[in-house]
Scaffold this motif. Structure first.
Motif, short mmCIF file in Angstrom:
data_model
loop_
_atom_site.label_atom_id
_atom_site.label_comp_id
_atom_site.label_asym_id
_atom_site.label_seq_id
_atom_site.Cartn_x
_atom_site.Cartn_y
_atom_site.Cartn_z
N ASN A 248 0.81 -1.23 0.00
CA ASN A 248 0.00 0.00 0.00
C ASN A 248 0.84 1.28 0.00
O ASN A 248 0.39 2.32 0.46
CB ASN A 248 -0.96 0.02 1.20
CG ASN A 248 -1.90 -1.17 1.20
OD1 ASN A 248 -2.34 -1.61 0.15
ND2 ASN A 248 -2.18 -1.69 2.38
N ILE A 249 2.08 1.21 -0.48
CA ILE A 249 2.92 2.39 -0.60
C ILE A 249 3.45 2.46 -2.02
O ILE A 249 4.04 1.50 -2.52
CB ILE A 249 4.08 2.37 0.42
CG1 ILE A 249 3.53 2.50 1.84
CG2 ILE A 249 5.06 3.51 0.13
CD1 ILE A 249 4.59 2.49 2.91
N GLN A 250 3.24 3.58 -2.66
CA GLN A 250 3.69 3.80 -4.03
C GLN A 250 4.39 5.14 -4.12
O GLN A 250 4.25 5.99 -3.24
CB GLN A 250 2.51 3.75 -5.01
CG GLN A 250 1.81 2.40 -5.07
CD GLN A 250 0.60 2.42 -5.97
OE1 GLN A 250 0.20 3.48 -6.46
NE2 GLN A 250 0.02 1.25 -6.21
N ASN A 252 5.03 8.61 -6.44
CA ASN A 252 4.43 9.41 -7.50
C ASN A 252 5.51 9.95 -8.43
O ASN A 252 6.69 9.58 -8.33
CB ASN A 252 3.59 10.54 -6.91
CG ASN A 252 4.41 11.40 -5.96
OD1 ASN A 252 5.62 11.28 -5.87
ND2 ASN A 252 3.73 12.28 -5.23
N VAL A 258 3.60 7.71 -1.36
CA VAL A 258 2.18 7.92 -1.09
C VAL A 258 1.62 6.62 -0.55
O VAL A 258 1.75 5.56 -1.18
CB VAL A 258 1.42 8.35 -2.38
CG1 VAL A 258 -0.05 8.54 -2.09
CG2 VAL A 258 2.04 9.60 -2.96
N GLY A 259 1.00 6.68 0.63
CA GLY A 259 0.48 5.48 1.28
C GLY A 259 -1.04 5.44 1.26
O GLY A 259 -1.72 6.47 1.17
N ARG A 260 -1.59 4.24 1.36
CA ARG A 260 -3.04 4.04 1.40
C ARG A 260 -3.37 3.34 2.71
O ARG A 260 -2.78 2.31 3.05
CB ARG A 260 -3.49 3.20 0.22
CG ARG A 260 -4.99 2.93 0.20
CD ARG A 260 -5.36 2.08 -0.99
NE ARG A 260 -5.13 2.78 -2.26
CZ ARG A 260 -5.35 2.23 -3.44
NH1 ARG A 260 -5.78 0.98 -3.52
NH2 ARG A 260 -5.11 2.92 -4.54
N ILE A 261 -4.32 3.92 3.45
CA ILE A 261 -4.72 3.38 4.75
C ILE A 261 -6.13 2.84 4.65
O ILE A 261 -7.04 3.52 4.15
CB ILE A 261 -4.64 4.47 5.84
CG1 ILE A 261 -3.22 5.03 5.92
CG2 ILE A 261 -5.07 3.92 7.19
CD1 ILE A 261 -3.09 6.20 6.86
N HIS A 262 -6.35 1.61 5.11
CA HIS A 262 -7.67 0.98 5.10
C HIS A 262 -8.27 1.10 6.51
O HIS A 262 -7.69 0.64 7.50
CB HIS A 262 -7.55 -0.49 4.70
CG HIS A 262 -7.01 -0.68 3.32
ND1 HIS A 262 -7.79 -0.61 2.19
CD2 HIS A 262 -5.75 -0.89 2.88
CE1 HIS A 262 -7.06 -0.81 1.11
NE2 HIS A 262 -5.80 -0.98 1.51
#
Length: 326
Positions: A248-250, A252, A258-262
């Motif tokens: 969940n880390i990409q 740019n 940029v991280g994504r949190i669920h």
């Protein structure tokens, strides 16, 4: 080697930078003069230093170092300067014009190769143009000995390690300005080290016309002593660090992570709103006053109108009369 745990944040950052990386940076080299040197090996050491710059350190003072007898001074210099490559110049009656190439791993000697300079011409004796500082060379190795004999294979590996430069995806044509040619004579075993500068000139086609001119140094080596690392140590030195994948880390286009949190579904009715100190104190004082009054009062008791608990009548404000006219 005993590793000391860093106590400060700066020390931890330095230790992390020295750990094995997925893409290694350029290895820095140290060029050291021994206790006794000759003019030939001294000029050769300076010329190799100029080819390696800016990732190089040159020690002009003499140092009592004998790597095949005691490697502790090299380990000290390697750890202090964070250097992985060494070139040591020595001269004696038994081994004249001696140049030793050394490679380190984990601040310990990995392999050493001793070369004797049979013939040497300094770079200053060539009146041609010189290469730019920090440009990577094209390296050409010619001879069957570089594929058959172990010491010549190690020599090729060491020279590539010395001058390979940074790893990049593309190269500008104007940045390629010199060639290092190394030829091994199969009969005598002499290694011929030559450096040529590349000149791009106009031609009738779109591609430029390439010409080469020798810029120096011109060196002829013979093999002497060598010491190679055991197989298990070499296997550990050649081990490639695996890239750790983080979910969940990409990255740019600006090279930012940029991280994504669920998260679970949030109840907005229980959402905590902003608290203001001024409103909070006023509400608390009103609640405390109401509690005190209700505690002191009886249920059946009536409060008289003229009592002290009743609010006093505010006096009427006096209005100022207009002044008398003279």
């Amino acid at each position: 080697m005993i590793k000391v745990k860093a106590k400060s944040a700066q020390g931890r950052r330095i230790q992390k930078a020295r750990e094995p990386q997925l893409v290694e940076s350029v290895k820095s080299a140290m060029f050291i003069r021994g206790s006794t040197t000759s003019a030939i090996v001294g000029s050769a050491l300076k010329d190799l230093y100029s080819l390696k710059k800016p990732d190089a350190v040159y020690f002009s003072k003499k140092n009592e170092i004998h790597p095949f007898d005691d490697s502790k001074p090299l380990e000290f210099f390697s750890q202090k300067n964070d250097a992985a490559l060494f070139a040591l110049a020595n001269h004696s009656k038994k081994r004249p014009h001696n140049l030793t190439l050394i490679r380190m791993f984990d601040y310990q000697v990995l392999d050493m190769l001793e070369l004797g300079i049979v013939n040497g011409v300094a770079m200053d004796n060539f009146k041609s143009a010189k290469c730019g500082v920090g440009n990577r060379p094209l390296m050409v190795f010619t001879g069957e000995l570089f594929n058959t004999r172990e010491e010549y294979i190690k020599l090729r590996n060491l020279l590539i390690d010395f001058f390979r430069g940074e790893v990049s995806d593309g190269i500008d044509l104007k940045g390629i300005d010199h060639v290092i040619s190394v030829v091994a004579d199969p009969t005598s075993g002499v290694v011929h080290f030559r450096v040529y500068v590349i000149q791009l000139k106009k031609s009738d086609s779109k591609l430029p016309r390439v010409e080469m001119e020798e810029m120096g140094p011109r060196l002829d080596f013979v093999m002497r002593r060598y010491q190679f690392a055991p197989n298990d140590v070499m296997k550990e030195a050649l081990r490639v660090v695996k890239e750790k994948k983080v979910k969940n880390i990409q990255s740019n286009d600006l090279a930012q992570d940029v991280g994504r949190i669920h998260m679970q579904k949030q109840d907005l009715n229980k959402l905590q709103t902003r608290k203001m100190k001024g409103l909070k104190r006023a509400v608390e004082e009103d609640e405390e006053g109401d509690e005190e009054t209700t505690a002191n009062m009886d249920v059946d008791e009536e409060v008289p109108a003229n009592s002290s608990s009743a609010k006093p009548k505010q006096p009427k404000k006096k209005t100022k009369s207009a002044g008398k006219r003279k």
